[in-house]
Design an enzyme around this catalytic site. Structure first.
Site, PDB file in Angstrom:
ATOM      1  N   ARG C 114       0.795  -1.234   0.000  1.00  0.00           N
ATOM      2  CA  ARG C 114       0.000   0.000   0.000  1.00  0.00           C
ATOM      3  C   ARG C 114       0.822   1.276   0.000  1.00  0.00           C
ATOM      4  O   ARG C 114       0.305   2.351  -0.254  1.00  0.00           O
ATOM      5  CB  ARG C 114      -0.921   0.012   1.222  1.00  0.00           C
ATOM      6  N   HIS C 218      11.553  -3.586   0.005  1.00  0.00           N
ATOM      7  CA  HIS C 218      10.674  -4.482   0.759  1.00  0.00           C
ATOM      8  C   HIS C 218       9.806  -5.305  -0.211  1.00  0.00           C
ATOM      9  O   HIS C 218       9.667  -6.532  -0.052  1.00  0.00           O
ATOM     10  CB  HIS C 218       9.796  -3.663   1.706  1.00  0.00           C
ATOM     11  N   ARG C 223       8.731 -10.325  -3.351  1.00  0.00           N
ATOM     12  CA  ARG C 223       8.236 -10.739  -4.664  1.00  0.00           C
ATOM     13  C   ARG C 223       9.315 -11.284  -5.591  1.00  0.00           C
ATOM     14  O   ARG C 223       8.981 -11.946  -6.582  1.00  0.00           O
ATOM     15  CB  ARG C 223       7.503  -9.574  -5.328  1.00  0.00           C
TER      16      ARG C 223
END
Lengths: 304, 304, 304, 304
Positions: C114, C218, C223
């Site tokens: 987000r 991060h 990922r």
């Protein structure tokens, strides 16, 4: 004593009015609610509200990961799994609201954690109280010789006395002048938003601080750490006790994986593997700098 | 019907276990807790937890603004003042956790509001249910001729029938193939994380969504607005009803200052002042573009 | 081929207009600017803008930590120190803006991060193109037998053929009906915001995604990890290459401390210490669960 | 004078090294880059880096809203539309990094805006300079009699002299003792992290502050407002000038819709409509409280 009789009466009144609710309720936390736990000479931490418990963390995780998680694992196992694999969103499902009284220089460190909601006492609107943090003798340290941001030995004798005298006298004098400047007796009286600039950073302020459990644990990892400044660490340690009673499974996992754990670099892991095979690994052949090697030795407890 | 008998039984069980708490409790909200309110054909919204009430907003504001606020103003007056002057932090002191079941294309709009905590059902781990949103006849509109992002008249007759047939048949066929692909009977079975890509955006998903009151009101202002897409607006409207019972003072202030209010530009304010002095103001002498003038006329109700 | 001739012409035009600037400029990144690097069958990643470089990280750190940091350490040493000790704010001083074209089911995973700014192509306003992700044969895996969220062996033969046929045919049919529904020839034409619900999750979308370096790293840690779904991992890996040329010191530190490193729990560290002292440590006497022990063995390379 | 000769030399050096870049470049901003604009008696604001320009806002909006936006509207019209309809994400696509020197009590207000990246000078690591904000005579106001958080008339004569004397003397004495306490000549020397607590809130600190344009405009709306404290408002006003040269279309829209505009409540809009129909509306029949009516009269310029 950090609390006035009036505040104690308010807290007693709050604690005397149990309500009925259908919400998730953490019994370990109810026992702490509203109680002001003293920190430093005039500060405190108290829980004003909370949302969720260990079960709420699991409930959210099970929404994500479906039925599989329901049968196989018990709640503590699931929480440990989530913590170990850096799943953050289930921990965000718990929230806590604290009322904290703390010196301004501690507040300035604390506020750097931006992912929280804060309402602080406003010295634009209101008049600050005459309360200043003066370190206890066992918290009055010299500058560290090794670490730019650390403390060394305790100050002693005349030097300690002089420091304490300066801190006390300057605080009192600055506050006297603050009061004189804002007084409207026989004069206009300086605007509060200006007068406050005369107050040193050991004056106490207070705020409501609301944060989710994931971000709270991140805060505690950094601030309950031995490298944190003592004056913020004592707040973090007090909060740790509250969290341990609120979400005991999550707190134990946090202690094991975060507080007591360590991040090893690829280079450090390689050294561990070589050492386990019996190889003699030294700083020189480790691939690490001296600083890294010193920290590495601290983590694995030496290879001698 | 959006809820299975099993879900209803779970909700009944949750509602049957009142707890004793010392926390701020909103009685208007307790009555809603856990109940799933139906939205669209298979969706729902239900409150899973909440923190705070109108009094908690005032309590936080009074920490900031000190003793003055305590005597002069009652709670509703204070909340109106805070809302009018865009004070956001006291509203952040309340928090709500919702369980929402919603079509994926609605979820994709919703998630753009980033200041919330989300745990969504994972189609990597788990198998999605065969549930798709099919618009009711009175929500099946043509593309607007005026507005690129709006809806025009209702579709009718054969065209409406054909659209509904496509939506239903494609959803069913895609889901049949989804099931076939992940089946491990007589074959290996495709990974769930891959198979899900065959499912259209009207399939239902669900999540836990936790947000503070300030950010929730911002969401509601945008999504309960008449310009929002109907399929997200009905969720926002259902949430509005819950908020009205949770924090009635804050909700009324929100209705007056945000939902029912309007932001006027410097140019628009100038036009209002000229009109109040009796001047004839038209689009040509207003300083506004045609689009702005049309919106302005809508706000002030025309100057004819 | 993911790019139309028109897009290639636009990129060429952007790359042909060098400007003069006084800003920090990363030459390694300038060479990548605007170029669309293909990912999957129709996707791409391209850098549209960036702010800062390795020196900007150090500059910000030195504002915080003052003169000491200037003399003692070189830039790479300082960056390694910051990364090792989880200092996040200096890395937040760099920013990157990417233009990404990606399947919707990948976008849904991605958006869970987000702390970024996003502008996505709107299927309310505009018409989506007929472009769908169809896995290559070497990315068409069965469901893992061990891991609920993982992939197993490759699908083969008829099963693979059938899956690919379903994915292709369903996508084409859904898109045919999407086009038919929104057409205004001889009919009103369904609103775009409704018609889009018929499109499966392997359709491509695109967005501008802007994020600071700390949050980007991060994202990449999670990922670009081997446990991430292949279809998002290939995007992360492509971005890793860009970051390596943009901020080479930060990227190398990230590889050593984050990607190649591991977090050991207190229990795991204790086991390492016991093993280094020559003790025989097994899962039974380790204090770890079987799952944790298996992961631990993976990290330290086995103790057999 | 806020800048040392050394700092001026550094800025001159930074300004003397133009680079070639392919990035979006705002020529209006290049002229300001690195230059320290003085604020208050020792403070400054200077732009250290920026990303994007007016065209970048439009570029991002057009990714979202597709081809329609390209033909119909020019850039300024599109930006006005986005601002009017509270579209925030396109404005988030621009970013700015400022170096600010400011008194601590101003920094404490500023940091309440959490959606920014900050690296502040650390008084744990480093020694603060002997620089304090002392208000100029025309900024030395009495407490407002009407507004708890406002300023009234200027202080005059002896009272003004006494206030300035207190502020100066207390600052100097506190700093003298700070220096004495941390000195390691003939003593251990108090840890810096403790000694700093003796310094009053008018001492200067500095930080790097990085924020996106949407959040910057929100900050400016609140802090360049006439109700903001003078000492932060002068920083906001200086930043306004920089933004006006950086993204002139966005800044003009911001002035019209935000700074010069006003939010009217449903009740206030109803009053406007009644007044435009010729009705005599007074506070008594307005439905507003006295406070709201006074503010309303201010906005519409009185109805007398």
């Amino acid at each position: 004593m950090p609390l006035t009789p009036q505040q104690i009466a308010e807290i007693d009144a709050q604690r005397a009015q149990p309500q009925t609710t259908l919400r998730a309720t953490a019994h370990g936390m109810e026992a702490h609610l509203y109680t002001a736990y003293p920190v430093l000479d005039h500060g405190f931490v108290r829980v004003v509200d909370y949302m969720g418990d260990d079960a709420a963390i699991c409930q959210a995780a099970r929404v994500s990961y479906g039925k599989g998680t329901k049968s196989v694992q018990n709640d503590e196992g699931l929480i440990r799994y989530l913590m170990r694999h850096w799943h953050s969103t289930p921990f965000e499902m718990c929230e806590i609201k604290l009322h904290v009284k703390l010196p301004v220089f501690v507040a300035r460190q604390w506020i750097r954690h931006r992912t929280a909601n804060v309402n602080e006492y406003s010295a634009r609107y209101s008049i600050l109280d005459r309360e200043f943090y003066i370190p206890a003798p066992d918290a009055l340290n010299a500058q560290s010789q090794v670490n730019n941001q650390g403390r060394g030995d305790l100050l002693e004798g005349e030097e300690a006395d002089r420091v304490l005298k300066y801190l006390r006298d300057d605080a009192m004098r600055c506050y006297d002048h603050y009061e004189e400047m804002i007084s409207d007796e026989g004069q206009q009286g300086l605007a509060r938003e200006l007068a406050r600039m005369n107050l040193p950073a050991n004056i106490y302020t207070q705020w409501y601080w609301k944060v989710d459990l994931h971000n709270l644990l991140h805060f505690l990892r950094l601030r309950a750490d031995s490298h944190a400044q003592y004056e913020i660490r004592v707040y973090a340690e007090e909060i740790c006790k509250l969290v341990a009673d609120w979400v005991p499974f999550a707190y134990r996992a946090f202690e094991d994986y975060r507080m007591g754990g360590a991040q090893l670099s690829a280079t450090a892991l390689d050294c561990v593997r070589r050492m386990l095979k019996g190889e003699e690994v030294t700083q020189e052949n480790s691939g690490m700098s001296k600083g890294e090697w010193r920290e590495f030795e601290g983590v694995i407890g030496g290879n001698s």
